[in-house]
Design a protein around this motif. Structure first.
Motif, mmCIF file in Angstrom:
data_model
loop_
_atom_site.group_PDB
_atom_site.id
_atom_site.type_symbol
_atom_site.label_atom_id
_atom_site.label_comp_id
_atom_site.label_asym_id
_atom_site.label_seq_id
_atom_site.Cartn_x
_atom_site.Cartn_y
_atom_site.Cartn_z
ATOM 1 N N THR A 47 0.603 -1.144 0.107
ATOM 2 C CA THR A 47 0.044 0.230 -0.067
ATOM 3 C C THR A 47 0.658 1.082 -0.418
ATOM 4 O OG1 THR A 47 -1.824 -1.227 1.135
ATOM 5 C CG2 THR A 47 -1.665 1.654 1.288
ATOM 6 N N ASP A 48 1.770 0.793 0.296
ATOM 7 C CA ASP A 48 2.120 2.219 1.093
ATOM 8 C C ASP A 48 3.861 2.713 -0.384
ATOM 9 O OD1 ASP A 48 2.195 3.179 3.367
ATOM 10 O OD2 ASP A 48 3.912 1.733 4.070
ATOM 11 N N VAL A 49 3.788 1.338 -0.973
ATOM 12 C CA VAL A 49 4.862 1.786 -2.666
ATOM 13 C C VAL A 49 3.548 2.307 -3.631
ATOM 14 C CG1 VAL A 49 5.606 0.277 -4.576
ATOM 15 C CG2 VAL A 49 6.539 -0.733 -1.589
ATOM 16 N N LEU A 50 2.540 1.899 -3.500
ATOM 17 C CA LEU A 50 1.441 2.308 -4.212
ATOM 18 C C LEU A 50 1.274 3.816 -4.458
ATOM 19 C CD1 LEU A 50 -1.224 -0.688 -4.355
ATOM 20 C CD2 LEU A 50 0.283 -0.276 -6.262
ATOM 21 N N SER A 51 1.378 4.105 -3.437
ATOM 22 C CA SER A 51 0.533 5.017 -3.239
ATOM 23 C C SER A 51 2.510 6.298 -3.423
ATOM 24 C CB SER A 51 0.616 5.789 -0.982
ATOM 25 O OG SER A 51 0.508 6.843 -0.649
ATOM 26 N N GLN A 52 3.238 5.775 -2.747
ATOM 27 C CA GLN A 52 4.236 6.823 -3.035
ATOM 28 C C GLN A 52 4.575 6.880 -4.122
ATOM 29 O OE1 GLN A 52 7.565 4.436 -1.450
ATOM 30 N NE2 GLN A 52 6.331 4.932 1.122
ATOM 31 N N LEU A 53 4.431 5.774 -5.667
ATOM 32 C CA LEU A 53 4.730 6.084 -6.694
ATOM 33 C C LEU A 53 3.053 6.508 -7.996
ATOM 34 C CD1 LEU A 53 5.520 2.379 -7.667
ATOM 35 C CD2 LEU A 53 6.506 4.445 -7.300
ATOM 36 N N GLN A 54 2.307 7.099 -6.904
ATOM 37 C CA GLN A 54 0.899 7.477 -7.112
ATOM 38 C C GLN A 54 0.458 6.654 -7.998
ATOM 39 O OE1 GLN A 54 2.514 11.629 -8.238
ATOM 40 N NE2 GLN A 54 1.927 12.438 -6.039
ATOM 41 N N VAL A 55 -0.549 5.181 -7.605
ATOM 42 C CA VAL A 55 -0.442 4.760 -8.429
ATOM 43 C C VAL A 55 -2.383 4.677 -7.759
ATOM 44 C CG1 VAL A 55 -1.299 1.954 -8.811
ATOM 45 C CG2 VAL A 55 1.296 3.173 -9.257
ATOM 46 N N ARG A 56 -3.143 4.841 -9.053
ATOM 47 C CA ARG A 56 -4.520 4.703 -8.112
ATOM 48 C C ARG A 56 -5.689 4.337 -9.063
ATOM 49 N NH1 ARG A 56 -2.294 7.391 -4.760
ATOM 50 N NH2 ARG A 56 -2.724 9.191 -4.099
ATOM 51 N N ALA A 57 -5.653 3.292 -8.337
ATOM 52 C CA ALA A 57 -7.077 1.752 -9.401
ATOM 53 C C ALA A 57 -8.234 2.476 -9.037
ATOM 54 C CB ALA A 57 -6.737 0.144 -8.552
ATOM 55 N N SER A 58 -8.739 2.615 -9.813
ATOM 56 C CA SER A 58 -10.713 3.009 -10.205
ATOM 57 C C SER A 58 -11.049 1.748 -9.310
ATOM 58 C CB SER A 58 -10.852 2.130 -11.829
ATOM 59 O OG SER A 58 -12.229 2.276 -11.658
ATOM 60 N N ASN A 59 -12.162 2.244 -8.286
ATOM 61 C CA ASN A 59 -12.733 1.427 -7.574
ATOM 62 C C ASN A 59 -13.714 0.371 -7.966
ATOM 63 O OD1 ASN A 59 -12.247 3.800 -5.417
ATOM 64 N ND2 ASN A 59 -14.140 4.621 -6.013
ATOM 65 N N GLN A 60 -13.347 0.288 -9.698
ATOM 66 C CA GLN A 60 -14.605 -0.596 -10.434
ATOM 67 C C GLN A 60 -13.198 -2.097 -11.236
ATOM 68 O OE1 GLN A 60 -15.391 2.659 -11.461
ATOM 69 N NE2 GLN A 60 -17.043 1.959 -10.331
ATOM 70 N N ALA A 61 -11.997 -1.512 -10.247
ATOM 71 C CA ALA A 61 -11.040 -2.914 -10.865
ATOM 72 C C ALA A 61 -11.305 -3.627 -9.698
ATOM 73 C CB ALA A 61 -9.325 -1.727 -10.165
ATOM 74 N N PRO A 62 -11.226 -4.727 -10.310
ATOM 75 C CA PRO A 62 -10.995 -5.443 -9.478
ATOM 76 C C PRO A 62 -10.304 -6.012 -8.298
ATOM 77 C CG PRO A 62 -9.843 -6.613 -11.905
ATOM 78 C CD PRO A 62 -10.252 -5.311 -11.807
ATOM 79 N N ILE A 63 -10.490 -7.168 -7.348
ATOM 80 C CA ILE A 63 -10.162 -7.857 -6.088
ATOM 81 C C ILE A 63 -9.264 -9.057 -6.117
ATOM 82 C CG2 ILE A 63 -9.932 -6.725 -3.893
ATOM 83 C CD1 ILE A 63 -12.009 -4.671 -4.267
ATOM 84 N N ASN A 64 -8.493 -9.162 -5.293
ATOM 85 C CA ASN A 64 -7.877 -10.115 -6.064
ATOM 86 C C ASN A 64 -8.559 -10.958 -4.956
ATOM 87 O OD1 ASN A 64 -6.375 -10.735 -8.374
ATOM 88 N ND2 ASN A 64 -5.410 -11.943 -6.944
ATOM 89 N N THR A 65 -8.661 -11.787 -4.677
ATOM 90 C CA THR A 65 -9.355 -12.538 -3.604
ATOM 91 C C THR A 65 -8.190 -13.498 -2.581
ATOM 92 O OG1 THR A 65 -8.426 -14.975 -4.369
ATOM 93 C CG2 THR A 65 -11.354 -13.989 -4.849
ATOM 94 N N GLU A 66 -6.974 -13.052 -3.295
ATOM 95 C CA GLU A 66 -5.618 -13.332 -1.851
ATOM 96 C C GLU A 66 -4.693 -12.196 -2.197
ATOM 97 O OE1 GLU A 66 -3.052 -17.318 -1.494
ATOM 98 O OE2 GLU A 66 -2.682 -16.316 -2.943
ATOM 99 N N THR A 67 -4.620 -12.171 -1.555
ATOM 100 C CA THR A 67 -3.300 -11.187 -1.426
ATOM 101 C C THR A 67 -1.815 -10.992 -1.832
ATOM 102 O OG1 THR A 67 -3.070 -10.700 1.733
ATOM 103 C CG2 THR A 67 -4.984 -9.948 0.453
#
Length: 206
Positions: free
Chosen positions: A93-113
């Motif tokens: 989560t921190d890496v994605l925030s630092q890289l300013q990656v923003r997934a759409s609310n409609q983007a799929p979510i994996n069943t396993e992290t």
């Protein structure tokens, strides 16, 4: 973890797990990594210790006192292992925030992290090491060796499949094609306020 750091490749993660399993059987456990790989190594260490405690628990020569001691060690290590899965996902989560990656609310979510997949790969590396140890054990017959060889091949296939899936997930997360979540374990049995065996005993003692 530096602010400019992205995520390591799955190959880097799995190679670290494989290398440290072999190294820790020869030398004292040490974590010389940095950034995300340091968290991977720390999580892997809990699985390594847990594996060997489970072996002790199943020894036919272990008496009740040993079993009780090992059971408490297993519970503690298992909690630490699950805590580290969450820390791995929080770090992503921190890496994605630092890289300013923003997934759409409609983007799929994996069943396993990703953290859970890294944990599974850690366990697979331990399984592969110990199966190889059994394959090379002196005094075993051909039937036993063939059985172990078959299991090694199956584990290697599963390890390869999961590695590919995890790399695809990481790529999708970094590209914003999938949403990332940290799923809290929320284990009730380790919480004194939620496990009735603990809080009722504390109430009687008070």
């Amino acid at each position: 973890m530096s602010h400019s750091e992205s995520l390591p490749t799955v190959e880097q993660i799995t190679q670290l797990q494989i290398d440290t399993v072999a190294l820790w059987h020869q030398e004292p456990i040490a974590n010389t990594q940095s950034g995300f790989l340091a968290l991977v190594c720390q999580q892997h260490e809990h699985n390594y210790r847990l594996w060997h405690q489970e072996d002790i628990a199943r020894s036919p020569t272990a008496d009740d006192a040993v079993i009780a001691k090992v059971k408490r060690a297993i519970d503690k290590l298992n909690q630490q292992r699950n805590d580290m899965i969450e820390k791995l996902d929080d770090a992503i989560t921190d890496v994605l925030s630092q890289l300013q990656v923003r997934a759409s609310n409609q983007a799929p979510i994996n069943t396993e992290t990703a953290g859970s997949a890294i944990d599974r790969l850690s366990i697979m590396s331990l399984r592969l090491y110990h199966y190889q140890e059994q394959f090379e054990r002196e005094g075993i017959d051909q039937e036993h060796q063939d059985k172990v060889a078959g299991r090694i091949a199956l584990c290697q296939q599963q390890h390869a499949d999961l590695s590919v899936s995890l790399q695809q997930l990481i790529d999708d997360l970094l590209a914003g094609r999938k949403q990332h979540r940290t799923y809290r374990q929320m284990k009730m049995y380790n919480d004194p306020s939620l496990n009735p065996e603990i809080y009722q005993a504390q109430s009687k003692a008070g």
